[in-house]
Design an enzyme around this catalytic site. Sequence first.
Site, mmCIF file in Angstrom:
data_model
loop_
_atom_site.group_PDB
_atom_site.id
_atom_site.type_symbol
_atom_site.label_atom_id
_atom_site.label_comp_id
_atom_site.label_asym_id
_atom_site.label_seq_id
_atom_site.Cartn_x
_atom_site.Cartn_y
_atom_site.Cartn_z
ATOM 1 N N TYR A 163 98.225 -120.161 -1.841
ATOM 2 C CA TYR A 163 97.810 -121.540 -1.194
ATOM 3 C C TYR A 163 97.852 -122.658 -1.979
ATOM 4 O O TYR A 163 97.239 -122.714 -3.152
ATOM 5 C CB TYR A 163 96.244 -121.028 -0.913
ATOM 6 C CG TYR A 163 95.825 -120.050 0.290
ATOM 7 C CD1 TYR A 163 96.862 -119.406 1.108
ATOM 8 C CD2 TYR A 163 94.721 -119.298 0.174
ATOM 9 C CE1 TYR A 163 96.575 -118.397 1.663
ATOM 10 C CE2 TYR A 163 94.282 -118.347 1.001
ATOM 11 C CZ TYR A 163 95.125 -117.787 1.965
ATOM 12 O OH TYR A 163 95.157 -116.842 2.533
HETATM 13 N N1 LIG Z 1 95.207 -112.561 4.189
HETATM 14 C C1 LIG Z 1 95.950 -113.085 5.085
HETATM 15 O O1 LIG Z 1 97.140 -113.014 5.393
HETATM 16 C C2 LIG Z 1 95.299 -114.503 5.599
HETATM 17 C C3 LIG Z 1 96.017 -115.254 6.535
HETATM 18 C C4 LIG Z 1 95.257 -116.353 6.932
HETATM 19 C C5 LIG Z 1 94.377 -116.962 6.578
HETATM 20 N N2 LIG Z 1 93.612 -116.062 5.662
HETATM 21 C C6 LIG Z 1 92.176 -116.563 5.177
HETATM 22 O O2 LIG Z 1 91.300 -116.751 6.111
HETATM 23 C C7 LIG Z 1 90.838 -117.903 6.130
HETATM 24 C C8 LIG Z 1 90.461 -118.536 7.258
HETATM 25 O O3 LIG Z 1 91.554 -118.288 8.325
HETATM 26 P P1 LIG Z 1 92.345 -119.681 8.891
HETATM 27 O O4 LIG Z 1 92.375 -120.888 8.175
HETATM 28 O O5 LIG Z 1 93.817 -119.124 9.352
HETATM 29 O O6 LIG Z 1 91.667 -119.759 10.419
HETATM 30 P P2 LIG Z 1 90.343 -120.089 10.971
HETATM 31 O O7 LIG Z 1 89.183 -119.871 10.078
HETATM 32 O O8 LIG Z 1 90.276 -119.272 12.298
HETATM 33 O O9 LIG Z 1 90.491 -121.641 11.353
HETATM 34 C C9 LIG Z 1 89.813 -122.743 10.588
HETATM 35 C C10 LIG Z 1 90.036 -124.134 11.206
HETATM 36 O O10 LIG Z 1 88.987 -123.881 12.220
HETATM 37 C C11 LIG Z 1 88.646 -125.317 12.485
HETATM 38 N N3 LIG Z 1 87.189 -125.286 12.246
HETATM 39 C C12 LIG Z 1 86.371 -124.500 11.174
HETATM 40 N N4 LIG Z 1 85.062 -124.401 11.383
HETATM 41 C C13 LIG Z 1 85.050 -125.182 12.656
HETATM 42 C C14 LIG Z 1 83.871 -125.514 13.436
HETATM 43 N N5 LIG Z 1 82.726 -125.110 13.167
HETATM 44 N N6 LIG Z 1 83.954 -125.915 14.714
HETATM 45 C C15 LIG Z 1 85.418 -126.059 15.164
HETATM 46 N N7 LIG Z 1 86.510 -125.954 14.363
HETATM 47 C C16 LIG Z 1 86.339 -125.379 12.989
HETATM 48 C C17 LIG Z 1 89.299 -126.114 11.279
HETATM 49 O O11 LIG Z 1 90.163 -127.004 11.576
HETATM 50 P P3 LIG Z 1 90.707 -128.468 11.398
HETATM 51 O O12 LIG Z 1 91.645 -128.260 10.030
HETATM 52 O O13 LIG Z 1 91.294 -129.082 12.511
HETATM 53 O O14 LIG Z 1 89.282 -128.862 11.106
HETATM 54 C C18 LIG Z 1 89.557 -125.324 10.218
HETATM 55 O O15 LIG Z 1 90.520 -125.644 9.198
HETATM 56 C C19 LIG Z 1 91.694 -119.004 5.330
HETATM 57 O O16 LIG Z 1 91.295 -120.119 4.863
HETATM 58 C C20 LIG Z 1 92.437 -118.040 4.324
HETATM 59 O O17 LIG Z 1 91.452 -117.950 3.125
HETATM 60 C C21 LIG Z 1 94.133 -114.877 5.082
#
Ligand SMILES: NC(=O)c1ccc[n+]([C@@H]2O[C@H](COP(=O)([O-])OP(=O)(O)OC[C@H]3O[C@@H](n4cnc5c(N)ncnc54)[C@H](OP(=O)(O)O)[C@@H]3O)[C@@H](O)[C@H]2O)c1
Length: 318
Positions: free
Chosen positions: A56
């Site tokens: 990351y």
């Molecule tokens: N193992 C893997 O392969 C893998 C892959 C992907 C992710 N991950 C991990 O999982 C974590 C989460 O996944 P993700 O970042 O892909 O997706 P997510 O958690 O589904 O979405 C995060 C985004 O949703 C928005 N958000 C957050 N809280 C909110 C709320 N209360 N209301 C409205 N919108 C909100 C924000 O967007 P804005 O940016 O527009 O503010 C934020 O950047 C990552 O940070 C990472 O640590 C792991």
Amino acid sequence: MEYTTLGGTGLRVSRIGLGTWQFSEDWGVTSYERAKAIVEAAVESGINLFDTAFRYGQGLSERLLGRALRELGVGYDDIVVVTKIPGELLSRDDVFRAVDVSLRRLGFGAIHVLLAHWPPLWRHIPVCEYARAFERLVVMGKVHYIGLSDHPLELVEAFRSCLSRIDVDVLQYKLNLAEREAERDVLPYAEDLGASLMAWSPLAKGAIVRSVEPERLRELRDYRRLDPLYHPVNYSQLMKLYEEVKRVADKYGKTPAQVALNWLLMLSDVVIPIPGATRPEQVRENAGAAGWRMSWSDWRALDEASRRLRLTYVVQEE
Ligand SMILES: NC(=O)c1ccc[n+]([C@@H]2O[C@H](COP(=O)([O-])OP(=O)(O)OC[C@H]3O[C@@H](n4cnc5c(N)ncnc54)[C@H](OP(=O)(O)O)[C@@H]3O)[C@@H](O)[C@H]2O)c1
């Protein structure tokens, strides 16, 4: 905040974690002050489980997270930080080198939980090679617990069969109200094994918890512009799901994000959503997904609405 035990580790972790992929150019949180405010909001909300990765922000996420925790005076024993080694760095020697790098970035003497981020794709690295390297790190005290992310279950089985003295405590897969493939086989597998299932993208990258005008979708400058969920063919369907999420949220005086995460909490007690956030208010809001439950009939209404989706990942132009 609600707490649970992480797999068979005995570690108490919050039911909602914080994902920190957002601390990268991909999502735009690149300043230390902003990252620190996000981590501070998590700590104040009772969140003690943090997810990061070697990849990351090319190390920015591990560095900002480690520094923020240190400067906030959070004790190593009061948190659980999960980091991951990318599939391309899973040879024995690279595993050891990558862990050294992650330890320096985080400023830790040992890693709480180490995962293989995805299977080796472009190199031929036998699964036993990285399984045994992970086990050696545990035996030598540089890593406390291990797990796998995004591995087909056949590889999880193969990985576990190479271990002598320890087992997998954490599995990490994509799981949200709209994308439920992990529910088919990974979820029952985790329940049977007694492992925790960390749900990544639990908000479907925001796509199911707010509505963006179709014409603004193309303006997204971050990682999402490449995500099939944000392609109009899928997004128009997700907006119907969003309407149902919003209906339930209004009924309970909660927000759509809290409802989407609460739905996952109810799915199984081994599921731990790890939403990412770009602002401290989002973290506080997401922490409020725990501590209450929607009714069975509302859970079912969301289940049915999501079952009606026909998402496609083939979104290239003709
Ligand atoms: N193992 C893997 O392969 C893998 C892959 C992907 C992710 N991950 C991990 O999982 C974590 C989460 O996944 P993700 O970042 O892909 O997706 P997510 O958690 O589904 O979405 C995060 C985004 O949703 C928005 N958000 C957050 N809280 C909110 C709320 N209360 N209301 C409205 N919108 C909100 C924000 O967007 P804005 O940016 O527009 O503010 C934020 O950047 C990552 O940070 C990472 O640590 C792991």
